[in-house]
Write an enzyme that holds these catalytic residues in place. Structure first.
Site, PDB file in Angstrom:
ATOM      1  N   THR A 172      -1.028  -4.108   3.407  1.00 47.49           N
ATOM      2  CA  THR A 172      -0.857  -5.329   2.501  1.00 47.49           C
ATOM      3  C   THR A 172       0.678  -5.668   2.496  1.00 47.49           C
ATOM      4  OG1 THR A 172      -0.958  -4.178   0.598  1.00 47.49           O
ATOM      5  CG2 THR A 172      -2.973  -4.889   1.283  1.00 47.49           C
ATOM      6  N   ASP A 173       0.925  -6.851   1.929  1.00 47.06           N
ATOM      7  CA  ASP A 173       2.232  -6.954   1.252  1.00 47.06           C
ATOM      8  C   ASP A 173       2.165  -6.455   0.211  1.00 47.06           C
ATOM      9  OD1 ASP A 173       4.774  -7.673   1.049  1.00 47.06           O
ATOM     10  OD2 ASP A 173       4.363 -10.006   1.870  1.00 47.06           O
ATOM     11  N   ALA A 174       3.501  -6.573  -0.542  1.00 43.90           N
ATOM     12  CA  ALA A 174       3.287  -5.455  -1.735  1.00 43.90           C
ATOM     13  C   ALA A 174       2.381  -6.197  -2.916  1.00 43.90           C
ATOM     14  CB  ALA A 174       4.947  -5.959  -2.376  1.00 43.90           C
ATOM     15  N   ALA A 210      -0.227  -7.947   6.301  1.00 45.73           N
ATOM     16  CA  ALA A 210      -1.023  -8.837   5.696  1.00 45.73           C
ATOM     17  C   ALA A 210      -0.407  -9.459   4.487  1.00 45.73           C
ATOM     18  CB  ALA A 210      -2.508  -8.410   5.522  1.00 45.73           C
TER      19      ALA A 210
END
Length: 573
Positions: free
Chosen positions: A284-286, A237
């Site tokens: 999640t993305d970073a 995401a």
């Protein structure tokens, strides 16, 4: 509810028992640690094992480095972890996403330019084989963003282009290659709810996918649904808002309450899990990206991500602070134990589906040094060379310059742009010496533009006659890599009077070759011969020179609009 027997886990009774027993045996600290996929630059065994034993992370990710060192480091971490780790890497363009000696197969846009899904299948196969040789079991790929906005500085060649049908076909073929590799490798389709509409980078702020609900469902939604149905195990995401779909999931929501995908329960739980039927793991993305923390405090954002449906938080800012915040939020009820257990269960289920418990028992979670020769092996290099030859694209040659000939234009000025910059995804390399050497082997006399002296002030003093005495052909090569944390990725000339810009294109034949960005036409519409290569690999340099010399046709087809929406004069100049 999680269905552990269903797609994408397909767990057996014994697997389910392992998940349930492991969850029941975990302390609160272990459960909280399991939510995080952390990262570090060290390969020191003691430091890594201390990290694992102290924080109990669920996963770890390396950027590209020395293959043997990364393999040994990942082995050390797995040996120190009670629960097998998910070991991730950005396997977007080949094994070079995890190892410096890995095969740079080609950026996804290069693969798409061939028009062959077989090339995407091979890309997935190479990524899985070489990633697994280093001990990785989680590929942050394929990217299924759609490159609608040529101004976007980060999607660009990381995508399979601007056609949803092509993106879906190539993304699916990539997944086929990973599956056929035989490696225990989970794919991660990204970046939900879809990048490429905005012209900005989600590393720097929360960006916006501004499509209507109907348009989103017909494009991004259709792609996600198809690849979820195909068996994608994980979804990343992004820090990207999708207002229309958020409103569809929650009619009447206020504008100020609409959140990025990575913290938005209406998108992750309502849309992704509900409407699209995704039963797998969401990461999640970073989270160090400003796109994640730009709308609320970091602690609030992490809690919102977990409560919204994320099962993994990618990276920490301060690991002690992040884990303490989650523990406190669980203890206070901000994050329920039910939600925590659900997230941990999905992660354990993914590990079970990859056979990690059995590998842990057998001591085979990370292969030995005997696996390392697959990096850059001959078969993979041959495939990459074929892909390059099928992808190089002639956008225009209005001056009928091609094929080149050292008899006709023996003296070449070569100006390379962007070599002082570096990419952020482990898959960019210099082209200056490669291109210079290749041209010299063809019989040209090649003089590099002298950045140190700016050609002794040539921009202020040289006339047309003097320039013609120096060279017969000008080649401008752009190696300006797509990278994170940039507002633009455009051609930048020397600030002083654009001293390296070819002002003489109507006096001396000039051509432009782009190795990293198909949209440079916006800045050089006046250059009459233009070639796109999509990747800066040695294979693309080799293929470009072969085509320029007339040994083989340009067969690549642009997967995006190289005219950037229609730049005045570009097509006929």
């Amino acid at each position: 509810m999680i269905d552990l027997k269903a797609k994408p886990f397909y767990l057996s009774g014994a697997d389910i028992q392992w998940v349930e027993d492991t969850l029941a045996s975990m302390s609160l600290e272990e459960k909280v640690g399991q939510l995080f996929c952390v990262t570090d630059i060290t390969t020191d065994t003691e430091a890594l094992q201390n990290l694992v034993r102290t924080y109990h992370p669920g996963g770890f990710m390396y950027r590209a480095g020395d293959a043997a060192q990364i393999q040994q480091a990942q082995r050390a971490m797995q040996e120190a972890s009670r629960i097998p780790l998910l070991l991730a890497c950005n396997l977007e363009s080949g094994g070079n996403g995890v190892a410096e000696t890995g095969t740079f197969f080609g950026r996804p846009l290069e693969v798409a330019a061939t028009g062959e899904t077989e090339q995407a299948r091979r890309l997935g196969l190479v990524c899985a084989r070489e990633g697994a040789a280093a001990g990785c079991n989680w590929a942050f790929a394929p990217i299924i963003d759609i490159d609608y906005n040529w101004r976007n500085p980060i999607t660009n060649v990381r995508t399979f282009g601007s056609d949803p049908d092509r993106v879906l076909a190539m993304g699916g073929a990539f997944m086929d290659g990973v599956a056929e590799s035989g490696a225990a490798m989970a794919v991660c389709i990204k970046h939900f709810p879809g990048d490429g509409v905005d012209e900005r980078d989600q590393h720097l702020l929360s960006t916006v996918n501004s499509m209507s609900a109907g348009d989103w469902e017909a494009t991004y939604g259709r792609i996600y649904k198809a690849l979820i149905d195909k068996g994608a195990q994980t979804v990343m995401a992004g820090h990207i808002l999708q207002p229309a779909m958020t409103r569809k999931m929650c009619p009447g929501i206020r504008d100020e309450d609409i959140l990025p995908g990575s913290t938005n329960r209406y998108l992750m739980t309502g849309l992704l899990r509900g409407e699209l039927g995704f039963n797998g793991l969401i990461t999640t993305d970073a989270t160090p990206m400003v796109g994640f923390t730009g709308t609320m405090t970091r602690r609030q954002a992490i809690a919102s991500a977990i409560n919204g449906g994320a099962d993994v938080i990618l990276f920490c800012k301060n690991v002690d602070e992040d884990l303490a915040g989650v523990r406190a939020d669980v203890e206070s009820g901000v994050i329920s134990m039910e939600r925590l257990d659900e997230a941990v269960t999905r992660q354990l289920a993914l590990k079970a589906s990859l056979g990690l418990p059995q590998k842990q028992a057998a001591g085979t979670l990370v292969p030995g040094p005997e696996a390392l020769p697959v990096f850059g092996c001959q078969e993979h290099q041959d495939w990459a060379r074929e892909c390059a030859r099928k992808s190089v694209t002639l956008v225009k040659d209005n001056q009928h310059l091609l094929p080149l000939s050292p008899e006709r234009t023996p003296r070449v000025r070569l100006t390379v742009l962007g070599e002082q910059q570096s990419g952020a995804f482990g898959d960019n390399s210099g082209v200056t010496e490669l291109l210079k050497t290749a041209l010299e082997q063809e019989g040209f006399q090649v003089a590099l533009y002298d950045y140190a002296t700016m050609e002794q002030g040539e921009i202020f003093t040289a006339g047309v006659a003097e320039m013609r005495e120096k060279f017969d052909l000008s080649i401008v090569a752009a190696n300006i890599p797509t990278g994170s944390n940039n507002t633009t990725r455009r051609v930048d000339w020397i600030t002083l009077m654009a001293a390296n810009e070819p002002w003489y294109t109507r006096e001396i034949p000039t051509m432009f070759i782009s190795f990293c960005n198909p949209y440079h036409m916006i800045d050089v519409p006046f250059i009459s011969t233009f070639v796109n290569c999509y990747s800066s690999s040695k294979f693309c340099v080799e293929a470009a020179v072969e085509k320029l010399m007339g040994r083989g046709e340009f067969v690549g087809k642009s997967p995006v609009d190289p005219w950037c929406g229609g730049i005045w004069g570009a097509e006929f100049m």
